[in-house]
Motif scaffolding. Structure first.
Motif, PDB file in Angstrom:
ATOM      1  N   ASN A   1       0.830  -1.209   0.000  1.00 50.28           N
ATOM      2  CA  ASN A   1       0.000   0.000   0.000  1.00 50.28           C
ATOM      3  C   ASN A   1       0.860   1.254   0.000  1.00 50.28           C
ATOM      4  N   ALA A   2       1.967   1.222   0.739  1.00 46.31           N
ATOM      5  CA  ALA A   2       2.862   2.381   0.790  1.00 46.31           C
ATOM      6  C   ALA A   2       3.530   2.616  -0.556  1.00 46.31           C
ATOM      7  N   ILE A   3       3.926   1.537  -1.223  1.00 42.88           N
ATOM      8  CA  ILE A   3       4.553   1.674  -2.539  1.00 42.88           C
ATOM      9  C   ILE A   3       3.543   2.222  -3.547  1.00 42.88           C
TER      10      ILE A   3
ATOM     11  N   LEU B   1      13.113   3.557  -1.413  1.00 39.89           N
ATOM     12  CA  LEU B   1      14.089   4.515  -0.875  1.00 39.89           C
ATOM     13  C   LEU B   1      13.397   5.649  -0.137  1.00 39.89           C
ATOM     14  N   ASP B   2      12.275   6.143  -0.707  1.00 40.15           N
ATOM     15  CA  ASP B   2      11.522   7.209  -0.030  1.00 40.15           C
ATOM     16  C   ASP B   2      11.035   6.731   1.336  1.00 40.15           C
TER      17      ASP B   2
ATOM     18  N   SER C   1      12.361   8.371   4.945  1.00 35.14           N
ATOM     19  CA  SER C   1      11.389   8.997   5.846  1.00 35.14           C
ATOM     20  C   SER C   1      11.116   8.139   7.079  1.00 35.14           C
ATOM     21  N   HIS C   2      11.807   6.996   7.187  1.00 39.61           N
ATOM     22  CA  HIS C   2      11.656   6.052   8.292  1.00 39.61           C
ATOM     23  C   HIS C   2      10.241   5.468   8.369  1.00 39.61           C
ATOM     24  N   ALA C   3       9.504   5.574   7.276  1.00 36.57           N
ATOM     25  CA  ALA C   3       8.159   5.007   7.256  1.00 36.57           C
ATOM     26  C   ALA C   3       8.211   3.487   7.311  1.00 36.57           C
TER      27      ALA C   3
END
Length: 410
Positions: free
Chosen positions: A47-49, A345-346, A350-352
């Motif tokens: 979902n984050a990707i 990488l993002d 962002s330590h997400a």
């Protein structure tokens, strides 16, 4: 006229494997459809990707059983699937096969999983644990008995009546005080004079010597119980003992890393594991064997860390070794590899990704869980009754002696 163009997300065929906590079926998943049936770290990552790529990609999940893990590589190599969306270990062997990887999203390795048969909670009366309640009561009764007979002997023995007037006699209270002083290792001004009383005192001292030393030794053992459990604190300790059996998922990355290692300890571990006739075909099988006791499982550190956070009867033994990166695997010439790598990488910058990890791997909350006392038991009366027989013999000899002394003096 301005025409609005709606971008249709491209559907990516991904292969996933049910593996807690990476991918799990939701409760009541049979009533749900599509990707909504699943939850876990890999779902959060997907979902984050998709969010990072502005929903230009959509992942269509298809499952394969864990036993077919290596068959999934055939699927992406022949182009029947686009990606393996799972915690795939990045190894040189797979790279040589032509497997293309994403940027790693997680680091893991191999560690040992064992069981804590007992858990000790904080206890202000911990010093009482080395011996059983029966032994404590028996020692108290022995103290009362010896003190009483010491007083009786002093009343019967002619020798005990011949005190110098400045010396303290073995009165009723003095007899108990003398026995107590000996029990706690302190001196006393009271001096037994008769042969019978000295025999009784000698046996009492021998009794105290054995009881105190047994208590001290078992107290020290209790305080270092985790170290003394099986004396296993690392892979080297494990391969150098023959008391506890151990195993590994036979077709795992952990097994292949042991096989390819030049470290002699890891080679010894591999040789033993490879010679086992009973093969372990999944992490769940290894986990059940650990819960049954007297077994240590070598497995993926991330899986083991997740299991022990909610089960306080389990513990990780030693450090993580054979560190590997986990990444996504692509079919050759996959066109969206760069886009997905940029999204990962993002998330890392962002330590997400770390926050997602913390949603599933939480701090362990097991009070006293590291105080393993496997094999440690309080000294029971059945193990100590011999010393009480010894004391009883001393009492009988002392009574016979004072009886004979009394007869001959009259």
């Amino acid at each position: 006229m301005i025409h609005t163009v709606y971008l249709v997300p491209e559907t990516i065929q991904v292969i996933c494997i049910l593996n807690t906590p990476f991918l799990m079926e939701k409760t009541g998943s049979e009533k749900l459809e599509g990707n909504d049936r699943y939850e876990g770290y890999m779902v959060d990552l997907a979902n984050a990707i998709m969010e990072k790529t502005q929903n230009s990609l959509m992942f269509n999940i298809s499952l394969m059983p864990p036993e077919s893990f290596h068959a999934v590589f055939d699927r992406i190599m022949n182009g029947s699937a686009d990606m393996i969306f799972a915690e795939v270990s990045l190894t040189a062997h797979r790279v040589r096969m032509g497997v293309e990887y994403s940027i790693p999203f997680m680091t893991s390795g191999t560690t040992l999983l064992g069981k804590l048969d007992q858990k000790t909670e904080e206890d202000g009366f911990y010093f009482l644990n080395p011996v059983s309640n029966e032994v404590w009561i028996s020692v108290g009764l022995a103290y009362i008995t010896v003190s009483f007979f010491l007083f009786i002997i002093a009343r019967i023995s002619p020798t005990e009546k011949m005190y110098h007037e400045r010396e303290t006699k073995l009165t009723f209270l003095n007899s108990f005080w003398f026995s107590l002083a000996a029990l706690v290792g302190q001196g006393s001004e009271i001096i037994p004079r008769s042969f019978a009383s000295r025999i009784l005192v000698a046996f009492w001292w021998g009794f105290i010597l054995i009881v105190v030393n047994s208590y001290t030794a078992n107290l020290a053992a209790f305080q270092t119980a985790q170290l003394l459990e099986t004396k296993i604190g690392s892979l080297e300790d494990l391969v150098n003992q023959q008391t506890v059996d151990y195993g590994i998922y036979d077709d795992s990355t952990s097994m292949r890393l042991l096989q390819n290692s030049s470290d002699p300890v890891k080679r010894r571990a591999y040789n033993y594991l490879n010679s086992r006739t009973e093969k372990i075909r999944s992490f769940k099988v290894g986990l059940e064997k650990v819960k049954q006791g007297n077994f240590i499982y070598l497995g993926d550190a991330a899986e083991i860390e997740y299991e022990i956070q909610s089960d306080c009867s389990l513990t990780q033994i030693g450090e993580v070794f054979n560190i590997v990166d986990n990444a996504l695997a692509f079919r050759p010439d996959f066109p969206h590899r760069q886009m997905i790598n940029a999204a990962i990488l993002d998330l890392k910058e962002s330590h997400a990704n770390q926050k997602m990890r913390e949603n599933w791997w939480k701090p362990r909350n097991c009070k006293g869980a590291n105080l393993s006392e496997v094999g440690m038991r309080s000294l029971s009366f059945s193990k100590m009754f011999g010393i009480f027989i010894f004391m009883a013999i001393g009492i009988v000899i002392a009574l016979v002696s004072v009886f004979l002394e009394y007869l001959f003096s009259h």
